[in-house]
Design an enzyme around this catalytic site. Structure first.
Site, short mmCIF file in Angstrom:
data_model
loop_
_atom_site.label_atom_id
_atom_site.label_comp_id
_atom_site.label_asym_id
_atom_site.label_seq_id
_atom_site.Cartn_x
_atom_site.Cartn_y
_atom_site.Cartn_z
N CYS A 213 31.68 -15.38 -19.88
CA CYS A 213 31.56 -15.50 -18.42
C CYS A 213 30.50 -14.57 -17.84
CB CYS A 213 32.91 -15.26 -17.75
SG CYS A 213 34.07 -16.59 -18.09
N HIS B 242 33.90 -22.29 -10.61
CA HIS B 242 33.48 -21.41 -11.71
C HIS B 242 32.80 -22.20 -12.83
CE1 HIS B 242 33.27 -18.21 -14.51
NE2 HIS B 242 34.48 -18.28 -15.05
#
Lengths: 141, 379
Positions: free
Chosen positions: B79, B327
């Site tokens: 991430c 996201h």
């Protein structure tokens, strides 16, 4: 002619091992240099970087519940709900597994509750060749 | 090494891409960022592009925006992918390789639950040795905080109420819908205490930034749109006994934040707004403490008191965050910088933090790696 060989269930995880007595246990490693404990078998100690210092030992079957989640949505075919638990085992090992024998609701689960590590068939799961597996579970002590 | 400035930055509105490949999303964001900076691909000296799920993304992207033969690299860092691509672009300028670099993060996501894949040999361990799904892993991280400090389900849920509220003011977020506390807590339970509305949104998207050396910014007369990179830090997980059996998002975040504060000569009290990695509602509260905006055990009180809501002492995730903006893994790191840049340029519209001078962006990916950037308004 095929020969029938009775094979014990295979370990679901690499650090589940059978002892000389044929009983399963969790094999952990402790670094003789820095005392770090791992369940993996890396080239060097991940804590201090020394090589050839990780000494295997049989982990205790006693621990306490460190954290958990009650899982309601998982992958297809996985039965829910179940309690995914993080358990600190005596001697510095941390294990992740399923806590059973406790209702799957937050009020029934206490942080720090004593648990025992028990070994059992891996929920009837078999690999493509039809082998059975063994894993550990946590139960209230 | 001299300072580096963002002079062009954009994110696409996050959505489901409906068959558009990641490099096409990335190309649109890159072109918007280059247009804003007043440059073309011929001016770009290095390219760092990130995707967590598509390999060779930098070179795929070049086939969309111009194959000029410059050094390019495809970045994958969980991430922290977008933030890492940005950092590499920044370093190539700092090192004097080029005066102008392009960083892009673009992602078309696999659908459904992430994490918890089966074993290549043997049997699947999901539901047997706990859960490796992301909602469960981050629920366990939150419950560790609950065990230590008594943090409640409702306090975690309030994070989602806040971030969904914030995104009603952000047209680039996938959702512009209020979600009252009862709705968040009453939504489908995925992994207690994370309900469906407490999980980040699985969307596709892209964000891109053009960075320049100070000399180049001045030469081109772009200080009016420049945002200074005051600090950039990246930390991986230092050894801890429970990690990786229990993934730890705390230590790497703390290390990256401390390094960034030290590098920037700043402290948490200097920061005017934060975009942090709220991949799950349980995670956001942990990071209040990890980033030092409150003391240990105070995160629950902070969300109760509204200190991190718009108009509060230190607004967090005004964009809507991962929970409501969405996201798309590799785009997230640069999208965070886009949000900060909007505020530092005074162009954040209805969600503008008045007189914002410093913004902090944080991402953390499992494995573990965390990036923290501090951006500064150019006065």
């Amino acid at each position: 002619m095929t020969e029938t060989v009775t094979e014990p269930p295979r370990p679901a995880l690499p650090f589940i091992r059978y002892g000389d007595d044929g009983k399963p246990h969790v094999e952990a490693r402790r670094c003789s240099n820095c005392q770090a404990v791992v369940t993996s078998n890396p080239y060097a100690c991940p804590s201090c970087g020394k090589r050839n210092t990780l000494v295997p030992f049989v982990a205790s079957n006693k621990g306490v519940l460190h954290s958990y989640s009650i899982v309601f949505r998982s992958f297809p075919g996985v039965q829910t709900p179940f309690i995914s638990a993080i358990v600190d085992v005596e001697g510095g090992v941390t294990l992740k597994g399923v806590l059973r024998g406790v209702e799957a609701r937050p009020e029934a689960i206490k942080f720090g509750m004593p648990v025992k590590v028990v070994f059992d068939d891996a929920l009837g799961r078999k690999d493509r060749q039809g082998h059975s597996y063994i894993s550990y579970f946590f139960e209230p002590a | 090494m001299g300072d580096v400035y963002i002079v062009g930055i954009d994110m696409l509105k996050f959505s489901k891409s409906a068959g558009v490949p990641p490099e096409v999303l990335g190309a649109e964001a890159a072109i918007n960022a280059m247009d804003e900076a007043g440059v073309t691909i011929k001016d770009i000296g290095t390219l760092y592009a990130g995707s967590a799920f598509t390999g060779g993304i930098a070179q795929r992207l070049q086939k969309q925006i111009g194959q000029t033969g410059i050094p390019s690299a495809s970045v994958s860092n969980a991430c922290a992918t977008g933030a890492t691509a940005f950092r590499e672009a920044m370093f190539s300028v700092k090192a004097g390789m080029t005066n102008i670099a392009l960083a892009v993060g673009c992602e078309v996501m696999p659908r459904g639950l992430l994490g918890g894949a089966g074993e290549p040999e043997g049997i699947t361990t999901e539901g047997l040795t706990g859960s490796a799904t992301m909602p469960a892993v981050f629920a366990e991280a939150g419950q560790e905080h609950a065990a230590k400090y008594g943090t409640t389900f409702a306090q975690f849920a309030k994070v989602s109420v806040k971030n969904h509220h914030h995104s009603t003011l952000n047209p680039k977020a996938i959702y512009q819908v209020e979600t009252p506390l009862e709705q968040v807590m009453g939504a489908e339970m995925i992994a207690y205490p994370n309900t469906k509305l407490m999980c980040s949104v699985n969307v596709d998207g892209a964000a891109a930034a053009v960075v320049m050396s100070e000399e180049e910014v001045r030469r081109r007369g772009l200080m009016d749109r420049a945002v200074k990179v005051r600090a950039s830090a990246l930390a991986s997980d230092a050894f801890q006994t429970r990690n990786p059996t229990m993934h730890d998002v705390n230590l790497a975040t703390q290390m990256a934040a401390n390094w960034a504060y030290e590098q920037g000569g700043l402290g948490p009290n200097d920061i005017d707004l934060i975009e942090l990695h709220d991949c799950f509602a349980t995670a956001e509260l942990l990071h209040y403490e990890n980033l030092g905006i409150c003391g240990p055990g105070e995160a629950g009180r902070m969300i109760d008191d509204g200190e991190t809501a718009i108009g509060g002492r230190i607004p967090v995730n005004l964009s809507g965050g991962l929970l409501s903006k969405g996201h798309p893994i590799a785009a997230t790191g640069i999208a965070n910088l886009y949000e900060l840049s909007c505020h530092l340029r005074g162009k954040a519209g209805a969600r503008q933090v008045p007189n914002a001078r410093f913004g902090l962006a944080h991402v953390v990916g499992l494995g573990t790696v965390s990036a923290v950037h501090i951006l500064e308004k150019v006065s």
